[in-house]
Design an enzyme around this catalytic site. Structure first.
Site, PDB file in Angstrom:
ATOM      1  N   GLY A  20       0.790  -1.232   0.000  1.00 32.56           N
ATOM      2  CA  GLY A  20       0.000   0.000   0.000  1.00 32.56           C
ATOM      3  C   GLY A  20       0.820   1.279   0.000  1.00 32.56           C
ATOM      4  N   ASN A  22       1.801   2.977  -2.653  1.00 33.58           N
ATOM      5  CA  ASN A  22       1.148   3.884  -3.613  1.00 33.58           C
ATOM      6  C   ASN A  22      -0.143   4.444  -3.041  1.00 33.58           C
ATOM      7  OD1 ASN A  22       2.486   4.182  -6.362  1.00 33.58           O
ATOM      8  ND2 ASN A  22       2.682   1.982  -6.030  1.00 33.58           N
ATOM      9  N   MET A  94      -3.862  -6.969  -6.841  1.00 29.11           N
ATOM     10  CA  MET A  94      -3.408  -8.193  -7.507  1.00 29.11           C
ATOM     11  C   MET A  94      -4.520  -9.057  -8.103  1.00 29.11           C
ATOM     12  SD  MET A  94      -0.287  -7.698  -7.255  1.00 29.11           S
ATOM     13  CE  MET A  94       0.484  -9.205  -7.798  1.00 29.11           C
ATOM     14  N   ILE A  96      -7.765  -9.671 -10.878  1.00 27.58           N
ATOM     15  CA  ILE A  96      -8.171  -9.214 -12.206  1.00 27.58           C
ATOM     16  C   ILE A  96      -9.674  -8.933 -12.169  1.00 27.58           C
ATOM     17  CG2 ILE A  96      -8.376  -9.871 -14.639  1.00 27.58           C
ATOM     18  CD1 ILE A  96      -5.698 -11.260 -14.337  1.00 27.58           C
ATOM     19  N   LEU A  97     -10.032  -7.715 -12.484  1.00 28.92           N
ATOM     20  CA  LEU A  97     -11.455  -7.346 -12.461  1.00 28.92           C
ATOM     21  C   LEU A  97     -12.151  -7.924 -13.694  1.00 28.92           C
ATOM     22  CD1 LEU A  97     -10.909  -3.623 -11.409  1.00 28.92           C
ATOM     23  CD2 LEU A  97     -11.888  -5.421  -9.961  1.00 28.92           C
ATOM     24  N   ASN A 111      -4.509   2.224 -13.402  1.00 35.01           N
ATOM     25  CA  ASN A 111      -3.603   1.272 -12.761  1.00 35.01           C
ATOM     26  C   ASN A 111      -2.172   1.772 -12.902  1.00 35.01           C
ATOM     27  OD1 ASN A 111      -2.727  -1.183 -11.531  1.00 35.01           O
ATOM     28  ND2 ASN A 111      -2.227  -2.001 -13.561  1.00 35.01           N
ATOM     29  N   HIS A 113       1.674   0.239 -13.221  1.00 30.73           N
ATOM     30  CA  HIS A 113       2.386  -1.015 -13.489  1.00 30.73           C
ATOM     31  C   HIS A 113       3.892  -0.737 -13.500  1.00 30.73           C
ATOM     32  CE1 HIS A 113       2.876  -5.080 -14.958  1.00 30.73           C
ATOM     33  NE2 HIS A 113       3.778  -4.605 -15.804  1.00 30.73           N
ATOM     34  N   ASP A 149      -3.021  -5.049 -18.457  1.00 36.30           N
ATOM     35  CA  ASP A 149      -1.952  -4.046 -18.635  1.00 36.30           C
ATOM     36  C   ASP A 149      -1.880  -3.493 -20.066  1.00 36.30           C
ATOM     37  OD1 ASP A 149      -1.240  -4.449 -15.941  1.00 36.30           O
ATOM     38  OD2 ASP A 149       0.129  -6.064 -16.449  1.00 36.30           O
ATOM     39  N   GLU A 178       7.255   5.588  -9.007  1.00 39.49           N
ATOM     40  CA  GLU A 178       5.794   5.400  -9.069  1.00 39.49           C
ATOM     41  C   GLU A 178       5.090   6.457  -8.220  1.00 39.49           C
ATOM     42  OE1 GLU A 178       4.293   1.396  -8.388  1.00 39.49           O
ATOM     43  OE2 GLU A 178       6.140   0.549  -9.155  1.00 39.49           O
TER      44      GLU A 178
HETATM   45  C1  GRF Z   1       3.976  -1.510  -7.320  1.00 41.48           C
HETATM   46  O1  GRF Z   1       5.232  -1.706  -7.898  1.00 41.48           O
HETATM   47  C2  GRF Z   1       2.902  -1.467  -8.398  1.00 41.48           C
HETATM   48  O2  GRF Z   1       3.336  -0.887  -9.584  1.00 41.48           O
HETATM   49  C3  GRF Z   1       2.648  -2.932  -8.607  1.00 41.48           C
HETATM   50  O3  GRF Z   1       2.726  -3.504  -7.329  1.00 41.48           O
HETATM   51  C4  GRF Z   1       3.555  -2.703  -6.476  1.00 41.48           C
HETATM   52  C5  GRF Z   1       2.705  -2.323  -5.314  1.00 41.48           C
HETATM   53  O4  GRF Z   1       3.382  -1.592  -4.360  1.00 41.48           O
HETATM   54  N1  GRF Z   1       1.395  -3.129  -9.313  1.00 41.48           N
HETATM   55  P1  GRF Z   1       2.556  -0.877  -3.187  1.00 41.48           P
HETATM   56  O5  GRF Z   1       1.571  -1.902  -2.616  1.00 41.48           O
HETATM   57  O6  GRF Z   1       1.865   0.317  -3.739  1.00 41.48           O
HETATM   58  O7  GRF Z   1       3.630  -0.522  -2.172  1.00 41.48           O
END
Ligand code: GRF
Length: 193
Positions: A20, A22, A94, A96-97, A111, A113, A149, A178
């Site tokens: 979490g 992000n 993680m 898939i919708l 999203n 990636h 993706d 990110e």
């Molecule tokens: C990130 O690298 C994101 O791009 C990928 O999974 C990771 C998640 O990191 N989809 P966090 O849970 O946001 O720390």
């Protein structure tokens, strides 16, 4: 609710499954006056997600759904509708919708990636990038469509790979970027919609 409700701020839900970072970053961003979003809800597909600790500590509304069955998605849709959520940000989500779900939020699910899409879609990105001796990798914010993706790219950031990098160090480097990219991409995306 997180952040102040500026009249024009977009009601946003964040979906997570793990650390979490992000999510935390987007929540912090949403509190800025200049942010176009405010985060109204977080959904986790994993009741043991690390990110939940932060949500508890900061008294942020969250719900857990394992997204295994259609029934779960329907419940989620109901909540999102009730809360009048206009935008979903997947952040380390993680699952898939389903096509149906994506259709209902057509063009309003983003999203992040950890690769320079369209290269390295899917899982274990950093391992594959290192194995292939790539010189660059990076991260991408894109609109979610029914193919994994593969939706329209909003923004990307390139990251140089050094000879000393391994999947772990590369993942750290990219994650840092990110956290810069996602808010920027949101601003860009929402200035156009
Ligand atoms: C990130 O690298 C994101 O791009 C990928 O999974 C990771 C998640 O990191 N989809 P966090 O849970 O946001 O720390």
């Amino acid at each position: 609710m997180v952040g102040s409700i500026g009249i024009s701020k977009i009601k946003t839900a964040i979906f997570i499954s793990g650390n979490g970072s992000n999510m935390k970053n987007l929540i912090k961003f949403s509190k800025l006056k200049t942010s176009p979003i405010y985060v109204d809800l977080v959904l986790s597909s994993n009741k043991k997600a690390n990110g939940i600790r932060y949500l508890k500590k900061n008294k942020i509304v969250y719900k857990i759904f394992n997204f295994k069955k259609k029934k779960d998605e329907n419940k989620v849709l109901k909540i999102l509708k009730k809360k009048k959520i206009n935008l979903i940000c997947l952040a380390g989500f993680m699952k898939i919708l389903s096509k149906d779900f994506i259709k209902k939020f057509n063009g309003k699910i983003l999203n992040i990636h950890p690769s320079l899409l369209p290269k390295y879609k899917g899982l274990n990105t950093h391992e594959r990038v290192i194995m292939n001796n790539e010189k660059f990798s990076g991260c991408t914010v894109h609109i979610v469509n029914s193919k994994l993706d593969s939706g329209k790219i909003i923004l990307q950031k390139e990251v140089r790979i050094s000879k000393k990098d391994n999947p772990k160090t590369l993942s750290k480097k990219i994650l840092k970027q990110e956290h810069v990219l996602y808010p920027k991409a949101l601003k860009k995306f929402l200035s156009k919609t």
